[in-house]
Design a protein around this motif. Structure first.
Motif, PDB file in Angstrom:
ATOM      1  N   PHE A 107     -39.023  28.594 -24.001  1.00  0.00           N
ATOM      2  CA  PHE A 107     -39.108  27.150 -24.187  1.00  0.00           C
ATOM      3  C   PHE A 107     -38.376  26.755 -25.470  1.00  0.00           C
ATOM      4  CE2 PHE A 107     -43.025  28.937 -22.461  1.00  0.00           C
ATOM      5  CZ  PHE A 107     -43.119  28.297 -21.236  1.00  0.00           C
ATOM      6  N   SER A 108     -37.789  25.563 -25.477  1.00  0.00           N
ATOM      7  CA  SER A 108     -37.133  25.049 -26.683  1.00  0.00           C
ATOM      8  C   SER A 108     -37.142  23.528 -26.646  1.00  0.00           C
ATOM      9  CB  SER A 108     -35.694  25.572 -26.793  1.00  0.00           C
ATOM     10  OG  SER A 108     -34.837  24.849 -25.921  1.00  0.00           O
ATOM     11  N   ASN A 109     -36.748  22.930 -27.761  1.00  0.00           N
ATOM     12  CA  ASN A 109     -36.661  21.469 -27.857  1.00  0.00           C
ATOM     13  C   ASN A 109     -35.236  20.973 -27.646  1.00  0.00           C
ATOM     14  OD1 ASN A 109     -35.794  22.593 -30.318  1.00  0.00           O
ATOM     15  ND2 ASN A 109     -36.290  20.713 -31.461  1.00  0.00           N
ATOM     16  N   LEU A 110     -34.436  21.694 -26.857  1.00  0.00           N
ATOM     17  CA  LEU A 110     -33.042  21.309 -26.628  1.00  0.00           C
ATOM     18  C   LEU A 110     -32.872  20.367 -25.443  1.00  0.00           C
ATOM     19  CD1 LEU A 110     -31.196  24.692 -27.307  1.00  0.00           C
ATOM     20  CD2 LEU A 110     -31.379  22.686 -28.798  1.00  0.00           C
ATOM     21  N   ALA A 111     -33.960  20.064 -24.743  1.00  0.00           N
ATOM     22  CA  ALA A 111     -33.902  19.104 -23.641  1.00  0.00           C
ATOM     23  C   ALA A 111     -35.125  18.206 -23.718  1.00  0.00           C
ATOM     24  CB  ALA A 111     -33.838  19.818 -22.292  1.00  0.00           C
ATOM     25  N   GLU A 112     -34.952  16.959 -23.291  1.00  0.00           N
ATOM     26  CA  GLU A 112     -36.022  15.963 -23.396  1.00  0.00           C
ATOM     27  C   GLU A 112     -36.836  15.938 -22.113  1.00  0.00           C
ATOM     28  OE1 GLU A 112     -36.634  11.240 -24.589  1.00  0.00           O
ATOM     29  OE2 GLU A 112     -34.642  12.125 -24.413  1.00  0.00           O
ATOM     30  N   HIS A 113     -38.173  16.107 -22.256  1.00  0.00           N
ATOM     31  CA  HIS A 113     -39.076  16.088 -21.101  1.00  0.00           C
ATOM     32  C   HIS A 113     -40.347  15.334 -21.476  1.00  0.00           C
ATOM     33  CE1 HIS A 113     -36.494  19.022 -19.181  1.00  0.00           C
ATOM     34  NE2 HIS A 113     -36.664  19.871 -20.181  1.00  0.00           N
ATOM     35  N   ARG A 114     -40.235  14.064 -21.772  1.00  0.00           N
ATOM     36  CA  ARG A 114     -41.411  13.274 -22.152  1.00  0.00           C
ATOM     37  C   ARG A 114     -42.265  13.016 -20.918  1.00  0.00           C
ATOM     38  NH1 ARG A 114     -39.549   9.747 -27.161  1.00  0.00           N
ATOM     39  NH2 ARG A 114     -41.706   9.098 -27.048  1.00  0.00           N
ATOM     40  N   SER A 115     -43.601  13.043 -21.120  1.00  0.00           N
ATOM     41  CA  SER A 115     -44.507  12.825 -19.996  1.00  0.00           C
ATOM     42  C   SER A 115     -45.874  12.408 -20.525  1.00  0.00           C
ATOM     43  CB  SER A 115     -44.630  14.103 -19.160  1.00  0.00           C
ATOM     44  OG  SER A 115     -45.395  13.882 -18.008  1.00  0.00           O
ATOM     45  N   ARG A 117     -49.720  12.664 -20.783  1.00  0.00           N
ATOM     46  CA  ARG A 117     -50.780  13.648 -20.610  1.00  0.00           C
ATOM     47  C   ARG A 117     -51.993  13.217 -21.423  1.00  0.00           C
ATOM     48  NH1 ARG A 117     -48.371  14.714 -17.007  1.00  0.00           N
ATOM     49  NH2 ARG A 117     -47.457  16.650 -16.239  1.00  0.00           N
ATOM     50  N   TYR A 118     -53.148  13.131 -20.760  1.00  0.00           N
ATOM     51  CA  TYR A 118     -54.394  12.748 -21.424  1.00  0.00           C
ATOM     52  C   TYR A 118     -54.248  11.427 -22.183  1.00  0.00           C
ATOM     53  CZ  TYR A 118     -55.520  17.551 -20.244  1.00  0.00           C
ATOM     54  OH  TYR A 118     -55.704  18.731 -19.562  1.00  0.00           O
ATOM     55  N   GLY A 119     -53.516  10.502 -21.559  1.00  0.00           N
ATOM     56  CA  GLY A 119     -53.367   9.175 -22.135  1.00  0.00           C
ATOM     57  C   GLY A 119     -52.389   9.077 -23.282  1.00  0.00           C
ATOM     58  N   GLU A 120     -51.630  10.161 -23.551  1.00  0.00           N
ATOM     59  CA  GLU A 120     -50.679  10.154 -24.662  1.00  0.00           C
ATOM     60  C   GLU A 120     -49.283  10.541 -24.186  1.00  0.00           C
ATOM     61  OE1 GLU A 120     -52.018  12.668 -27.781  1.00  0.00           O
ATOM     62  OE2 GLU A 120     -53.927  11.634 -28.057  1.00  0.00           O
ATOM     63  N   ASP A 121     -48.276   9.999 -24.841  1.00  0.00           N
ATOM     64  CA  ASP A 121     -46.888  10.355 -24.557  1.00  0.00           C
ATOM     65  C   ASP A 121     -46.610  11.704 -25.221  1.00  0.00           C
ATOM     66  OD1 ASP A 121     -44.249  10.273 -23.773  1.00  0.00           O
ATOM     67  OD2 ASP A 121     -43.616   9.068 -25.488  1.00  0.00           O
ATOM     68  N   LYS A 122     -46.400  12.737 -24.413  1.00  0.00           N
ATOM     69  CA  LYS A 122     -46.219  14.082 -24.925  1.00  0.00           C
ATOM     70  C   LYS A 122     -44.749  14.501 -24.852  1.00  0.00           C
ATOM     71  CE  LYS A 122     -50.601  15.093 -25.673  1.00  0.00           C
ATOM     72  NZ  LYS A 122     -51.121  15.386 -27.039  1.00  0.00           N
ATOM     73  N   LEU A 123     -44.317  15.279 -25.843  1.00  0.00           N
ATOM     74  CA  LEU A 123     -42.970  15.852 -25.862  1.00  0.00           C
ATOM     75  C   LEU A 123     -43.066  17.251 -25.277  1.00  0.00           C
ATOM     76  CD1 LEU A 123     -41.804  14.770 -29.452  1.00  0.00           C
ATOM     77  CD2 LEU A 123     -41.603  13.516 -27.298  1.00  0.00           C
ATOM     78  N   LEU A 124     -42.943  17.345 -23.959  1.00  0.00           N
ATOM     79  CA  LEU A 124     -43.053  18.635 -23.294  1.00  0.00           C
ATOM     80  C   LEU A 124     -41.849  19.519 -23.616  1.00  0.00           C
ATOM     81  CD1 LEU A 124     -44.337  17.654 -19.713  1.00  0.00           C
ATOM     82  CD2 LEU A 124     -45.676  18.196 -21.760  1.00  0.00           C
ATOM     83  N   LEU A 125     -42.086  20.809 -23.701  1.00  0.00           N
ATOM     84  CA  LEU A 125     -41.023  21.788 -23.927  1.00  0.00           C
ATOM     85  C   LEU A 125     -40.537  22.392 -22.608  1.00  0.00           C
ATOM     86  CD1 LEU A 125     -42.401  23.613 -27.097  1.00  0.00           C
ATOM     87  CD2 LEU A 125     -40.520  21.958 -26.979  1.00  0.00           C
ATOM     88  N   HIS A 126     -40.831  21.737 -21.512  1.00  0.00           N
ATOM     89  CA  HIS A 126     -40.450  22.205 -20.180  1.00  0.00           C
ATOM     90  C   HIS A 126     -40.392  20.990 -19.266  1.00  0.00           C
ATOM     91  CE1 HIS A 126     -44.673  21.558 -19.090  1.00  0.00           C
ATOM     92  NE2 HIS A 126     -44.955  22.132 -20.256  1.00  0.00           N
ATOM     93  N   PRO A 127     -39.708  21.090 -18.133  1.00  0.00           N
ATOM     94  CA  PRO A 127     -39.695  19.969 -17.196  1.00  0.00           C
ATOM     95  C   PRO A 127     -41.106  19.665 -16.697  1.00  0.00           C
ATOM     96  CG  PRO A 127     -37.951  21.528 -16.666  1.00  0.00           C
ATOM     97  CD  PRO A 127     -38.822  22.192 -17.704  1.00  0.00           C
ATOM     98  N   PRO A 128     -41.441  18.385 -16.503  1.00  0.00           N
ATOM     99  CA  PRO A 128     -42.759  18.068 -15.967  1.00  0.00           C
ATOM    100  C   PRO A 128     -42.846  18.479 -14.502  1.00  0.00           C
ATOM    101  CG  PRO A 128     -41.412  16.084 -16.191  1.00  0.00           C
ATOM    102  CD  PRO A 128     -40.633  17.195 -16.818  1.00  0.00           C
ATOM    103  N   PRO A 129     -44.034  18.651 -13.943  1.00  0.00           N
ATOM    104  CA  PRO A 129     -45.292  18.275 -14.587  1.00  0.00           C
ATOM    105  C   PRO A 129     -45.936  19.369 -15.423  1.00  0.00           C
ATOM    106  CG  PRO A 129     -45.677  18.869 -12.299  1.00  0.00           C
ATOM    107  CD  PRO A 129     -44.206  18.971 -12.511  1.00  0.00           C
ATOM    108  N   GLN A 130     -45.507  20.647 -15.300  1.00  0.00           N
ATOM    109  CA  GLN A 130     -46.232  21.741 -15.933  1.00  0.00           C
ATOM    110  C   GLN A 130     -45.301  22.919 -16.159  1.00  0.00           C
ATOM    111  OE1 GLN A 130     -48.548  22.058 -12.244  1.00  0.00           O
ATOM    112  NE2 GLN A 130     -48.081  24.242 -12.238  1.00  0.00           N
ATOM    113  N   VAL A 131     -45.801  23.884 -16.951  1.00  0.00           N
ATOM    114  CA  VAL A 131     -45.108  25.158 -17.066  1.00  0.00           C
ATOM    115  C   VAL A 131     -45.103  25.799 -15.679  1.00  0.00           C
ATOM    116  CG1 VAL A 131     -45.209  27.473 -18.045  1.00  0.00           C
ATOM    117  CG2 VAL A 131     -45.757  25.497 -19.470  1.00  0.00           C
ATOM    118  N   ALA A 132     -43.941  26.273 -15.249  1.00  0.00           N
ATOM    119  CA  ALA A 132     -43.826  26.826 -13.899  1.00  0.00           C
ATOM    120  C   ALA A 132     -42.932  28.057 -13.911  1.00  0.00           C
ATOM    121  CB  ALA A 132     -43.269  25.781 -12.932  1.00  0.00           C
ATOM    122  N   ALA A 133     -43.237  29.003 -13.059  1.00  0.00           N
ATOM    123  CA  ALA A 133     -42.382  30.182 -12.862  1.00  0.00           C
ATOM    124  C   ALA A 133     -41.660  30.015 -11.540  1.00  0.00           C
ATOM    125  CB  ALA A 133     -43.234  31.453 -12.825  1.00  0.00           C
ATOM    126  N   PRO A 134     -40.407  30.465 -11.423  1.00  0.00           N
ATOM    127  CA  PRO A 134     -39.627  31.151 -12.458  1.00  0.00           C
ATOM    128  C   PRO A 134     -38.721  30.223 -13.259  1.00  0.00           C
ATOM    129  CG  PRO A 134     -38.525  31.369 -10.362  1.00  0.00           C
ATOM    130  CD  PRO A 134     -39.754  30.538 -10.107  1.00  0.00           C
TER     131      PRO A 134
END
Length: 404
Positions: A107-115, A117-134
């Motif tokens: 994971f890194s902060n080189l791509a923007e994935h805002r979403s 979560r729990y009523g707050e705007d989160k800066l996700l380190l992965h594409p939404p909606p969740q961490v996923a494999a692979p």
């Protein structure tokens, strides 16, 4: 002059399986190289529940980070501390190509994935909606490895280029960290199936390899370069602090230092969903009368609540029925007793505290003409301690045994 430590950025892990979503099942620790960088720039790392925070030093009105000019990344390992992590987390079970002993999540902060979560705007380190494999997994390669073609290939036809991620750029062109051009080889008449890749002069980190044969693309491979065994780590997070004109820019909303070098503290998030399974209730009949439960059924209720948080089970406050179907028992009897088996018609989430959201009962159905349905049995919930993948059916089962 007195120095103060102020937050530069935080990394948090959130998991929807737990009542308190701050997930402590992954331990976040700086790598050895990161520790040296922290010391060089007078940065301080402190672990928190479900993550950690990096602080910077400020003396008077001057922040030490103003002096950073290089594009640097602070790398942190994620180590799984819970043996049941994969059981209750909605992640695919690793296949041979990306086995845990040969890969890690990156994971890194080189791509923007805002979403939200729990009523707050989160800066996700992965594409939404969740961490996923692979999608976030990367194979790990040592600094010296071999690329193999299926068959022997003439040396003069082969071009291999390895690029940093983000790529180094010069005059608008990506500059490879390492390359091999077979057309310039000393003995172009040779053929070979294997070609060595030597990255011993390059630091650990994410890379991209491009393999061509006669100018035609054969394969592009994203990997993580490290001589440390990947089996010791579940994943790795890299936070790029300073931007650079010689590489792809960090998204503005994900920068901890703006264009003027001013600190803009950020919290970066890894979000995990809870696993959903098909629940199978094995009702073991302890009565002498084998037919006493013939007209019984399993019924579940989801207690739906209005939840505007952006992460709950939104609804109108009415309970929703979860239906179960009686199926043929895999075993004719359990411990010598007859058994009935009921499977849920939908997948049900595993939760640390399910009583707030669900209830399940074993009761007589509308066909109970014998009048034996005077009693209703409350059923236990599926836990994370045991799940049963069934690859042929594409399902994962949670088996619950009930003695009545």
């Amino acid at each position: 002059m007195d120095a103060r430590y102020l937050p530069l950025f935080s990394i948090e892990c959130l998991h929807h399986y737990f009542a308190d979503p701050r997930f402590a099942g992954l331990a976040l620790r700086p790598t050895e190289a990161c520790r040296r960088t922290l010391e060089r720039y007078e940065l301080l790392y402190r672990p928190t529940r479900g993550g950690g925070t990096v602080f910077y030093t400020q003396r008077g009105e001057v922040a030490v980070l103003r002096w950073i000019s290089e594009r640097m990344a602070l790398a942190f390992t994620l180590t799984s501390a819970d043996p049941l992590f994969l059981n209750y987390t909605d992640l695919a079970f690793a296949d041979e190509a990306l086995a845990p002993s040969q890969s890690l999540f990156y994971f890194s902060n080189l791509a923007e994935h805002r979403s939200l979560r729990y009523g707050e705007d989160k800066l996700l380190l992965h594409p939404p909606p969740q961490v996923a494999a692979p999608d976030q997994q990367r194979p790990v390669r040592p600094s010296l490895f071999t690329y193999a073609f299926e068959d022997a290939v003439p040396v003069e036809d082969v071009t291999i280029e390895v690029f940093n991620v983000p790529e180094r750029v010069a005059d608008g062109q990506a500059v490879p960290a390492w390359s091999f051009d077979g057309s310039r080889a000393e003995a172009p008449a040779q053929t070979s199936r294997t070609y060595p890749v030597d990255l011993r002069q390059e630091p650990p980190g994410p890379y991209r390899m491009r393999v061509q044969q006669q100018g035609r693309l054969v394969e592009e491979l994203a990997f993580y370069l490290s001589d440390a065994p990947p089996s010791k780590h579940w994943g790795l997070v890299e936070i790029f602090v300073a931007d650079s004109a010689s590489a792809a820019p960090i998204p503005k909303s994900y920068r901890v230092l703006d264009e003027a070098g001013e600190v803009s503290p950020k919290t970066f998030t890894l979000y995990f969903e809870n696993r959903k399974t098909t629940w199978r209730y094995f009702i073991v009949n302890q009565f002498r009368d084998a037919g006493v439960f013939d007209q019984y059924e399993v019924v579940g209720l989801e207690k739906i609540k209005n939840d505007p948080s952006g992460n709950g089970r939104n609804g109108n406050g009415r309970n929703r029925e979860i239906r179960f179907t009686k199926i043929e028992a895999p075993e004719k009897s359990i411990a010598g007793k007859p058994a009935l088996v009921f499977a849920s018609e939908e997948e049900i989430p595993l939760l640390e505290a399910p009583t707030e959201h669900y209830s399940f009962v074993f009761k007589a159905n509308g066909n109970d003409t014998l009048g034996r349905g005077s009693r209703t049995y409350k059923l236990p919930y599926a836990g994370a301690g045991r799940i049963t993948p069934a690859t042929e059916a594409g399902r994962i089962y949670s088996d619950i045994y009930v003695n009545l």
